[in-house]
Design an enzyme around this catalytic site. Structure first.
Site, PDB file in Angstrom:
ATOM      1  N   GLU A 231       0.818  -1.208   0.000  1.00 14.00           N
ATOM      2  CA  GLU A 231       0.000   0.000   0.000  1.00 14.00           C
ATOM      3  C   GLU A 231       0.851   1.257   0.000  1.00 14.00           C
ATOM      4  OE1 GLU A 231      -2.773  -0.105   3.250  1.00 14.00           O
ATOM      5  OE2 GLU A 231      -3.114  -2.245   2.898  1.00 14.00           O
TER       6      GLU A 231
ATOM      7  N   CYS B 294       3.376   8.366   1.069  1.00 13.80           N
ATOM      8  CA  CYS B 294       3.837   7.423   2.082  1.00 13.80           C
ATOM      9  C   CYS B 294       4.015   6.073   1.388  1.00 13.80           C
ATOM     10  CB  CYS B 294       2.780   7.340   3.174  1.00 13.80           C
ATOM     11  SG  CYS B 294       3.063   6.044   4.378  1.00 13.80           S
TER      12      CYS B 294
ATOM     13  N   CYS C  49       5.735  -7.322   7.403  1.00 20.60           N
ATOM     14  CA  CYS C  49       6.736  -6.868   8.368  1.00 20.60           C
ATOM     15  C   CYS C  49       6.983  -7.967   9.387  1.00 20.60           C
ATOM     16  CB  CYS C  49       6.230  -5.606   9.081  1.00 20.60           C
ATOM     17  SG  CYS C  49       7.452  -4.872  10.185  1.00 20.60           S
TER      18      CYS C  49
ATOM     19  N   CYS D 107       4.309  -5.624  15.803  1.00 21.72           N
ATOM     20  CA  CYS D 107       3.666  -4.704  16.752  1.00 21.72           C
ATOM     21  C   CYS D 107       2.179  -5.058  16.846  1.00 21.72           C
ATOM     22  CB  CYS D 107       3.838  -3.253  16.296  1.00 21.72           C
ATOM     23  SG  CYS D 107       5.565  -2.798  16.057  1.00 21.72           S
TER      24      CYS D 107
ATOM     25  N   CYS E 296      -0.691  -3.037  14.895  1.00 22.66           N
ATOM     26  CA  CYS E 296      -0.463  -2.716  13.484  1.00 22.66           C
ATOM     27  C   CYS E 296      -1.002  -3.794  12.547  1.00 22.66           C
ATOM     28  CB  CYS E 296       1.042  -2.529  13.267  1.00 22.66           C
ATOM     29  SG  CYS E 296       1.506  -2.318  11.546  1.00 22.66           S
TER      30      CYS E 296
ATOM     31  N   GLY F 263       6.009  -2.290   6.374  1.00 18.31           N
ATOM     32  CA  GLY F 263       7.385  -2.747   6.521  1.00 18.31           C
ATOM     33  C   GLY F 263       8.250  -1.886   7.418  1.00 18.31           C
TER      34      GLY F 263
ATOM     35  N   SER G 122      10.730   6.225   8.914  1.00 10.28           N
ATOM     36  CA  SER G 122      10.158   5.870  10.214  1.00 10.28           C
ATOM     37  C   SER G 122      10.588   4.465  10.616  1.00 10.28           C
ATOM     38  CB  SER G 122       8.632   5.951  10.126  1.00 10.28           C
ATOM     39  OG  SER G 122       8.040   5.555  11.335  1.00 10.28           O
TER      40      SER G 122
ATOM     41  N   SER H  46       9.083   5.270  16.141  1.00  8.94           N
ATOM     42  CA  SER H  46       7.809   4.861  16.730  1.00  8.94           C
ATOM     43  C   SER H  46       8.056   4.469  18.177  1.00  8.94           C
ATOM     44  CB  SER H  46       7.239   3.677  15.947  1.00  8.94           C
ATOM     45  OG  SER H  46       7.053   4.056  14.607  1.00  8.94           O
ATOM     46  N   LEU H  47       7.579   5.307  19.076  1.00  5.58           N
ATOM     47  CA  LEU H  47       7.842   5.073  20.498  1.00  5.58           C
ATOM     48  C   LEU H  47       6.643   4.387  21.156  1.00  5.58           C
ATOM     49  CD1 LEU H  47      10.417   5.704  21.995  1.00  5.58           C
ATOM     50  CD2 LEU H  47       9.410   7.878  22.709  1.00  5.58           C
ATOM     51  N   HIS H  48       5.517   5.034  21.132  1.00  3.14           N
ATOM     52  CA  HIS H  48       4.230   4.459  21.555  1.00  3.14           C
ATOM     53  C   HIS H  48       4.156   4.017  23.005  1.00  3.14           C
ATOM     54  CE1 HIS H  48       3.334   4.763  17.377  1.00  3.14           C
ATOM     55  NE2 HIS H  48       3.959   3.678  16.983  1.00  3.14           N
TER      56      HIS H  48
ATOM     57  N   ASN I 141      -5.387   3.958  15.171  1.00  2.53           N
ATOM     58  CA  ASN I 141      -6.387   3.459  14.224  1.00  2.53           C
ATOM     59  C   ASN I 141      -6.828   2.089  14.692  1.00  2.53           C
ATOM     60  OD1 ASN I 141      -6.729   5.256  11.922  1.00  2.53           O
ATOM     61  ND2 ASN I 141      -4.532   4.975  11.644  1.00  2.53           N
TER      62      ASN I 141
ATOM     63  N   CYS J 255      -2.450   1.714   7.416  1.00  8.91           N
ATOM     64  CA  CYS J 255      -1.668   0.990   6.428  1.00  8.91           C
ATOM     65  C   CYS J 255      -1.585  -0.503   6.740  1.00  8.91           C
ATOM     66  CB  CYS J 255      -0.270   1.586   6.307  1.00  8.91           C
ATOM     67  SG  CYS J 255       0.061   2.108   4.642  1.00  8.91           S
TER      68      CYS J 255
END
Ligand code: SAH
Ligand code: SF4
Length: 344
Positions: free
Chosen positions: A90, A103, A110, A114, A117, A157, A189, A212-214, A288, A331
């Protein structure tokens, strides 16, 4: 078959001379490739014999539009592209006041897993080649008849898990005869593969780094991001500090706010404490919702409160504006849906 569009000029020169042609033919071929030629027959200044040779031994990567969703609210376009082996990724095209941004994906799937995701949930298939990353930009540009000025490696990815191909892609995308996208207009990223961040810093490219910390600490981070088990946050933040020192580029931290998981005031304070003094910016993104995860977005007050607390530590944070909210299956979802429906 050789992926000719991923080759450097030197590699192409070697290939051409090995086939018995003069070296200058390589530059001609490369000019055509950089201009976006999709077929060797377009290369009119090459002898027919060379074109025939190219056709039997090389291919030109293209991204074919399998599906396309256009937002009714803004000019956001989401693509599902397929490559020659039928694998799909995508890409999302966005219109900002400063121009068009795309993007792109760097892998089919991947490995990082995570939990929030959609891409992570559908597993890993293969790396994209440099030319396949490039082809996504060219296809979107051609489809909308626009010039793309900014690129974010934030699709499917983990770019740093496909390091060499991504670096080669950067080189190709920056070529003046091609897309001519300056490194300062590219953002990579990563979920935080520390040794690769350090390797990237050594190259001293001017690209922007997003991490990406989150989570505000390792305990929570390990629950949602398996990569955190290999690289603790202290090491990650040290690598970010060094990235800034080496490149002068401010690091961006991505933080998806998940209700009841990482969005409390206490967690905002903990994060503020840790990021204080780091040359960085925090992007807060209401998570999301991905089917099967059970995660929900934090509400607007929570988002604001989180940002305000960070500001109190001198850490600038913005709640990211959502473009294409009507098509914004995050995504990985479009491909996942297509797999579930028995498509590619
Ligand atoms: N693998 C890289 C880049 C691709 S993911 C990385 O993880 O950084 C791009 C961004 O989308 C990352 O910041 C990722 O954490 C975020 N993301 C993934 N799933 C999401 C979701 N459901 N909601 C909000 N952001 C998400
Ligand atoms: Fe991979 Fe990034 Fe998704 Fe994590 S968030 S699974 S690293 S694409």
């Amino acid at each position: 078959m050789t992926d000719i569009k991923s080759m450097t000029l030197e590699e192409l020169q070697q290939w051409v001379t090995k086939q018995g042609w003069p070296k200058f033919r390589a530059a001609q071929i490369r000019d055509w490739l950089l201009k976006g030629a999709a077929d060797f027959d377009e290369m009119r200044n090459l002898p027919a014999e060379l074109r025939a040779r190219l056709k039997t031994s090389c291919y030109i990567s293209v991204a074919n539009i399998e599906k396309k969703l256009v937002s009714r609210y803004d000019k956001t376009v989401k693509y599902l592209f397929s490559f020659r082996d039928g694998e799909c990724v995508e890409s999302v095209l966005m219109n900002y006041h400063h121009g068009w941004s795309v993007c792109v994906s760097t892998q089919v799937g991947c490995k990082m897993g995570c939990t929030f995701c959609a891409t992570g949930k559908s597993g890993f298939s293969r790396d994209l080649t440099p030319s396949e990353i490039l082809a996504q930009i060219e296809a979107a540009q051609r489809d909308q008849n626009i010039r793309i000025s900014n690129v974010v490696l934030m699709g499917m990815g983990e770019p740093l898990d496909n390091f060499d191909n991504v670096l080669r892609f950067l080189e190709l995308a920056g070529d003046e005869k091609g897309l001519n996208i300056g490194m300062r207009h590219i953002t990579l990223s990563t979920c935080g593969i520390v040794p690769k961040i350090r390797e990237l810093a050594k190259r001293r490219l001017q690209i922007n780094l997003a991490v990406s910390l989150h989570a505000p600490n390792d305990e929570i981070r390990r629950q949602t991001m398996p990569v955190a088990k290999a690289y603790p946050m202290d090491e990650l933040l040290a690598a970010c500090r060094d990235y800034f020192a080496a490149t002068g580029r401010r690091v961006t931290f991505e933080y998806a706010l998940i209700r009841g998981v990482n969005d409390s005031d206490a967690q905002a304070r903990e994060l503020g404490q840790r990021l204080k003094g780091l040359h960085s910016h925090v992007n807060l993104i209401p998570v999301n919702t991905v089917e099967g995860t059970g995660y929900q977005k934090s509400n607007v007050q929570r988002q604001q409160s989180f940002a305000d607390i960070l500001a109190g530590y001198g850490v600038t944070a913005t709640v990211r504006r959502t473009l294409g909210s009507d098509i914004n299956a995050s995504c990985g979802q479009l491909r996942r849906k297509s797999i579930n429906e028995g498509g590619k």
